[in-house]
Enzyme design. Structure first.
Site, PDB file in Angstrom:
ATOM      1  CB  THR A   1      -1.353   0.456   1.423  1.00 38.64           C
ATOM      2  OG1 THR A   1      -0.218   0.397   2.822  1.00 38.64           O
ATOM      3  CG2 THR A   1      -1.894  -1.352   1.568  1.00 38.64           C
TER       4      THR A   1
ATOM      5  CE1 TYR B   1       3.603   9.075  10.927  1.00 41.97           C
ATOM      6  CE2 TYR B   1       5.958   8.878  12.250  1.00 41.97           C
ATOM      7  CZ  TYR B   1       5.419   8.827  11.018  1.00 41.97           C
ATOM      8  OH  TYR B   1       6.113   8.057  10.281  1.00 41.97           O
TER       9      TYR B   1
END
Length: 259
Positions: free
Chosen positions: A13, A149
């Protein structure tokens, strides 16, 4: 060591550029049939031309259920799943909104969970498979300038360990790869968020590492191909006894002997 992935199909991906593209190239060079996926068909086509081997592209936004369905219909089963898709960016901790927290978790964690949930049963049934989630040094050393993150990458370590237990004894391995500060186009943009934009790249990179990543033992950004080398190995039959792990390709950034 000669790694041979002939006859295997690998899905990567976020593979139209950067680390994902480097991983796809490495898997293709080892003989795998590689499926590239991302949102932009033009970028995917350009990436495919840069890879020598059997390559398929599927344009889909896998942060959405419809996009995930598009991908899994086009690629119902794979032998190697590399969850590389991720977003990042600097933001003062107290300015991160609820929507941003959700977006980082949805993109960086749930996209991986959904694909593992789809592909892992087939791997277990066939008695062979490799799942890797591309994490980050930020999973362990939470960066103050982007804790949303860091949170998402910490979650990926738990996801990897948990699904490795689900696959226990099946011949399928599940691991995470802890990538250190890596030289990609996106990272160049990020670096220039933190150092003066008028600096030449080499000088900007050195200042960034000195001021924001001083604990790196490599003292330079890692090249995407260096991350790919670890991923290709973990995708191979030679890595059959490595599962449930968090493997570091971080240039010594994390000041710990484990993981």
């Amino acid at each position: 060591m000669r790694i041979d992935l002939s006859g295997r199909t690998a899905l990567v991906t976020g593979s139209s550029q950067g680390i994902g593209l480097a991983i796809a190239k490495g898997l293709a060079e080892a003989g795998a049939r590689v499926i590239l996926t991302g949102r932009d068909q033009g970028k995917l086509d350009a990436a495919a031309t840069a890879i020598r081997g059997d390559v398929v592209t599927v344009a889909a936004d896998i942060t959405q259920d419809e996009g995930t369905s598009t991908l899994t219909r086009a690629a119902p089963g794979v032998d190697v799943l590399i969850n590389n898709l991720g977003i990042y960016g600097a933001r003062p901790a107290l300015e991160i909104t609820d929507d941003e927290w959700r977006r980082y978790f949805e993109t960086n964690v749930l996209t991986a969970v959904r694909l593992i949930r789809h592909y892992l049963p087939g791997m277990v049934e066939r008695g062979w498979g490799r799942v890797q989630n591309i994490a980050s040094d930020s999973a362990i050393a939470t960066p103050g300038e982007m804790i949303h993150y860091g949170m998402s990458k910490t979650a990926l370590l738990a996801v990897s360990r948990g699904f490795a237990k689900e696959a226990a004894g099946s011949g399928v391995t599940v691991n995470s790869v802890i990538a250190g500060p890596t030289h990609t186009g996106g990272v160049e943009d990020f670096v220039y968020q933190l150092v003066p934009r008028e600096l030449p790249w080499d000088e900007a990179q050195r200042q960034f590492m000195r001021e924001h990543r001083p604990q790196s033992l490599l003292q330079r950004l890692i090249e995407p191909e260096e991350i790919a080398n670890m991923v290709v190995y973990l995708s191979s039959p030679q890595a059959s006894a490595t599962t449930g792990g968090a493997l570091r390709v971080d240039g010594g950034y994390v000041d710990s002997i484990l993981p």
